[in-house]
Design a protein around this motif. Structure first.
Motif, PDB file in Angstrom:
ATOM      1  N   UNK A  91       0.955  -1.222  -0.058  1.00 38.51           N
ATOM      2  CA  UNK A  91      -0.083  -0.049  -0.085  1.00 38.51           C
ATOM      3  C   UNK A  91       1.034   1.089  -0.111  1.00 38.51           C
ATOM      4  N   UNK A  92       1.973   1.134   0.701  1.00 36.86           N
ATOM      5  CA  UNK A  92       3.237   2.432   0.684  1.00 36.86           C
ATOM      6  C   UNK A  92       3.887   2.505  -0.653  1.00 36.86           C
ATOM      7  N   UNK A  93       3.767   1.389  -1.465  1.00 29.21           N
ATOM      8  CA  UNK A  93       4.586   1.419  -2.674  1.00 29.21           C
ATOM      9  C   UNK A  93       5.980   1.176  -2.264  1.00 29.21           C
ATOM     10  N   UNK A  94       6.242   0.292  -1.194  1.00 31.31           N
ATOM     11  CA  UNK A  94       7.576   0.018  -0.735  1.00 31.31           C
ATOM     12  C   UNK A  94       8.092  -1.237  -1.276  1.00 31.31           C
ATOM     13  N   UNK A  95       7.388  -2.098  -2.052  1.00 26.28           N
ATOM     14  CA  UNK A  95       7.741  -3.647  -2.149  1.00 26.28           C
ATOM     15  C   UNK A  95       8.382  -3.355  -3.431  1.00 26.28           C
ATOM     16  N   UNK A  96       9.898  -4.082  -3.185  1.00 29.58           N
ATOM     17  CA  UNK A  96      10.544  -3.973  -4.585  1.00 29.58           C
ATOM     18  C   UNK A  96      11.045  -5.237  -4.789  1.00 29.58           C
ATOM     19  N   UNK A  97      10.640  -6.353  -4.189  1.00 31.20           N
ATOM     20  CA  UNK A  97      10.863  -7.744  -4.625  1.00 31.20           C
ATOM     21  C   UNK A  97       9.609  -8.479  -4.858  1.00 31.20           C
ATOM     22  N   UNK A  98       9.421  -9.525  -5.797  1.00 36.01           N
ATOM     23  CA  UNK A  98       8.323 -10.329  -6.089  1.00 36.01           C
ATOM     24  C   UNK A  98       7.546 -10.701  -5.070  1.00 36.01           C
ATOM     25  N   UNK A  99       8.422 -11.382  -3.838  1.00 38.52           N
ATOM     26  CA  UNK A  99       7.702 -11.931  -3.009  1.00 38.52           C
ATOM     27  C   UNK A  99       8.518 -11.925  -1.647  1.00 38.52           C
ATOM     28  N   UNK A 100       7.941 -11.535  -0.570  1.00 40.03           N
ATOM     29  CA  UNK A 100       8.660 -11.188   0.623  1.00 40.03           C
ATOM     30  C   UNK A 100       8.525 -12.569   1.407  1.00 40.03           C
ATOM     31  N   UNK A 101       9.488 -13.712   1.871  1.00 35.94           N
ATOM     32  CA  UNK A 101       9.170 -14.707   2.580  1.00 35.94           C
ATOM     33  C   UNK A 101       9.472 -14.593   3.994  1.00 35.94           C
ATOM     34  N   UNK A 102       9.129 -15.228   4.831  1.00 36.35           N
ATOM     35  CA  UNK A 102       9.469 -14.891   6.222  1.00 36.35           C
ATOM     36  C   UNK A 102      10.916 -14.876   6.656  1.00 36.35           C
ATOM     37  N   UNK A 103      11.771 -15.737   5.989  1.00 31.03           N
ATOM     38  CA  UNK A 103      13.377 -15.484   6.443  1.00 31.03           C
ATOM     39  C   UNK A 103      13.978 -14.207   5.879  1.00 31.03           C
ATOM     40  N   UNK A 104      13.359 -13.632   4.836  1.00 32.40           N
ATOM     41  CA  UNK A 104      13.875 -12.535   4.436  1.00 32.40           C
ATOM     42  C   UNK A 104      13.268 -11.167   5.226  1.00 32.40           C
ATOM     43  N   UNK A 105      11.933 -11.494   5.785  1.00 27.42           N
ATOM     44  CA  UNK A 105      11.547 -10.333   6.372  1.00 27.42           C
ATOM     45  C   UNK A 105      12.256 -10.171   7.983  1.00 27.42           C
ATOM     46  N   UNK A 106      12.359 -11.611   8.488  1.00 26.00           N
ATOM     47  CA  UNK A 106      13.090 -11.406   9.641  1.00 26.00           C
ATOM     48  C   UNK A 106      14.678 -10.951   9.672  1.00 26.00           C
ATOM     49  N   UNK A 107      15.438 -11.296   8.389  1.00 25.13           N
ATOM     50  CA  UNK A 107      16.594 -10.848   8.262  1.00 25.13           C
ATOM     51  C   UNK A 107      16.544  -9.255   8.129  1.00 25.13           C
ATOM     52  N   UNK A 108      15.565  -8.861   7.408  1.00 24.22           N
ATOM     53  CA  UNK A 108      15.539  -7.580   7.040  1.00 24.22           C
ATOM     54  C   UNK A 108      15.186  -6.600   8.373  1.00 24.22           C
ATOM     55  N   UNK A 109      14.544  -6.876   9.305  1.00 23.23           N
ATOM     56  CA  UNK A 109      14.157  -6.502  10.596  1.00 23.23           C
ATOM     57  C   UNK A 109      15.560  -6.569  11.419  1.00 23.23           C
ATOM     58  N   UNK A 110      16.308  -7.601  11.159  1.00 22.91           N
ATOM     59  CA  UNK A 110      17.486  -7.702  11.832  1.00 22.91           C
ATOM     60  C   UNK A 110      18.537  -6.835  11.565  1.00 22.91           C
ATOM     61  N   UNK A 111      18.509  -6.632  10.166  1.00 22.75           N
ATOM     62  CA  UNK A 111      19.213  -5.764   9.285  1.00 22.75           C
ATOM     63  C   UNK A 111      19.201  -4.260   9.633  1.00 22.75           C
ATOM     64  N   UNK A 112      17.910  -3.973   9.728  1.00 20.21           N
ATOM     65  CA  UNK A 112      17.599  -2.365  10.017  1.00 20.21           C
ATOM     66  C   UNK A 112      17.898  -2.216  11.291  1.00 20.21           C
ATOM     67  N   UNK A 113      17.611  -3.046  12.329  1.00 18.45           N
ATOM     68  CA  UNK A 113      17.966  -2.876  13.790  1.00 18.45           C
ATOM     69  C   UNK A 113      19.648  -2.636  13.969  1.00 18.45           C
ATOM     70  N   UNK A 114      20.240  -3.526  13.370  1.00 19.45           N
ATOM     71  CA  UNK A 114      21.795  -3.595  13.509  1.00 19.45           C
ATOM     72  C   UNK A 114      22.227  -2.334  12.931  1.00 19.45           C
ATOM     73  N   UNK A 115      21.770  -1.666  11.865  1.00 23.52           N
ATOM     74  CA  UNK A 115      22.062  -0.444  11.134  1.00 23.52           C
ATOM     75  C   UNK A 115      21.844   0.685  11.995  1.00 23.52           C
TER      76      UNK A 115
END
Length: 490
Positions: free
Chosen positions: A133-157
């Motif tokens: 809805x926010x127009x922020x999806x840039x991959x064809x499909x977000x999987x659970x491991x990718x989402x968890x890794x993205x959350x961890x990546x954002x927190x570490x940064x």
């Protein structure tokens, strides 16, 4: 804290340190600067330098090292089961980074709460829906491991940025206190500042080498990923360039030879135009032209170097192409089928390269000692004989360097090729046919909505690496020629 504001704060601390250091030095000398070992400005510069340099070095080092550390930490969260055939861990990490950026942008726009972006147990469908809805999806499909890794990546940064901010400000403040502590009338501030400036000059001189190393390593990584997905033997031997965006690109024919041929063919045509015209112009301006003519003609010739390449591309498309088509097209000889062709782009590029050859060659010819001219005239040689037998041989190494610069400029040109030569990848000796170059295909392969994990997108890095190796070989060859003739005429 954003890096920009961190830099501003460090600069402000350094400015305060400069003022305090200068005032402290004058105070230690009782207000009489004659009792100081160095000028007051050196004491202030010493404090500012001890604040700025360590803080900026720490910040630069942190910004370089943090992505590697975060990627290493996040990479362990990605199980091997989610790495499909034709993909790699590096490509999955690229999806993680893009998803992390999408989470950050969605939180900034209010489409997603910060708790939902951080919570590893957040509902995947809900997060994906809000990102879409926010127009922020840039991959064809977000999987659970990718989402968890993205959350961890954002927190570490985020954590790393706050730690960096604190350490950089603490380093700058300690530098100010250190500089103020050693400030006194007997302190050799000028020597310290000059040594520091010398170190900065050496660092600046090293930027070219470090930049080259950085470019090479950035290309090598993605090139290696590409050759893991596509056979290197096919890339360097196939005579066809036919990328296919179906699936993951398994049916593509990605042979680089047609692109390399187009690159060299168009560059050769351009040099056949630029080298004779530019060299003759340089000889005329340096040996025959009057000061009045030279003062007018040289600046006018160098104006060509300031014209944007897109303008040359339009000139090739709207002027040179139709003119050649009227002579060699169906109404003329019939050799030319359309206005986009090798000769169209080559002529426009050759005009663009004339000032590169003429201006540098003119400066090199003028650098030949007047004593060599006078000696030739004293032996009875004419002006033309002097130019052919004395001046041009003596200036040959520099002229070769000018031609090399023009060749490198021609090999790396893109816009003139796109507008003037077309986009056809073919092996042909006919200069009246459309062709394309490596640089044009790099742009086209990285433009659009193609899957970055596919060979069609990653091939751009392999093309860039191939072009880098070829131009490096060209530079080595030119350096060999320059040294050979320099030894002959010294």
């Amino acid at each position: 804290m954003p890096v920009f504001w961190l830099i501003v704060i460090v600069l402000a601390l350094a400015a305060v340190g400069f003022i305090l250091g200068r005032a402290r030095a004058l105070q230690s000398a009782g207000g009489d600067r004659r009792d100081l070992h160095s000028l007051p400005i050196y004491y202030g510069s010493n404090v500012a330098m001890k604040s700025l340099v360590p803080a900026f070095l720490l910040m630069i080092g942190w910004l370089i090292a943090q992505p590697f550390a975060v990627n290493y930490a996040v990479s362990g969260m990605i199980p091997d089961s989610v790495i499909s055939e034709g993909s790699s861990r590096g490509l999955i990490l690229a999806e993680v980074r893009r998803t992390s950026d999408g989470l950050t942008n969605a939180v900034a726009s209010g489409a997603l709460t910060d708790d939902m972006a951080r919570d590893a147990g957040a509902d995947l469908d809900a997060v994906t829906t809000r990102l879409k809805d926010a127009g922020q999806v840039v991959t064809s499909q977000i999987t659970q491991p990718v989402l968890h890794a993205a959350q961890r990546y954002r927190a570490l940064n985020a954590t790393g940025n706050w730690v960096m901010t604190g350490l950089v400000l603490l380093t700058a403040l300690v530098g100010v206190l250190w500089g103020l502590k050693e400030t006194n009338a007997d302190f050799r501030a000028r020597n310290v500042v000059e040594q520091g400036v010398m170190a900065l000059l050496i660092a600046a001189a090293s930027i070219a080498v470090l930049t080259t190393i950085g470019i090479v390593f950035s290309l090598i990584g993605n090139t290696w990923v590409f050759f893991n997905l596509y056979p290197a033997g096919d890339f360097f031997t196939l005579l066809e360039w036919a990328p296919s965006f179906s699936g993951r690109g398994g049916s593509s024919s990605l042979g680089v030879l047609p692109l390399l041929w187009g690159t060299f063919y168009i560059s050769i045509v351009a040099l056949l135009v630029a080298v004779p015209v530019g060299l003759f112009a340089a000889v005329y301006l340096s040996e025959y032209a009057s000061p009045t003519v030279r003062s007018f003609a040289k600046p006018m010739l160098e104006v060509l170097a300031g014209i944007p390449t897109i303008v040359y591309g339009l000139f090739a498309l709207l002027t040179i192409g139709p003119m050649l088509l009227s002579v060699f097209g169906p109404d003329g000889t019939g050799w030319m089928g359309g206005q986009r062709a090798v000769i169209t782009a080559g002529l426009a590029m050759g005009i663009m390269l004339i000032p590169f050859v003429s201006s540098l060659s003119d400066d090199i010819i003028n650098a030949v000692p007047q004593a060599m001219r006078d000696g030739s005239y004293g032996l009875g040689a004419t002006k033309s004989e002097t130019i052919k037998q004395v001046i041009l041989p003596a200036a040959l190494p520099g002229i070769v360097g000018a031609i090399l610069l023009a060749a490198s400029r021609a090999i790396g040109e893109t816009m003139i090729v796109v507008l003037g030569a077309g986009a056809a990848a073919r092996l042909s000796l006919n200069p009246f046919e459309a062709m394309t170059t490596v640089t044009a295909k790099i742009v086209s392969q990285l433009t659009g909505d193609s899957d970055f994990a596919s060979p069609e997108a990653l091939v751009a890095f392999a093309l860039g690496m191939s072009l880098f190796v070829l131009t490096l070989g060209l530079n080595v060859l030119a350096l060999f020629i320059v040294r050979k003739y320099r030894e002959q005429y010294d």
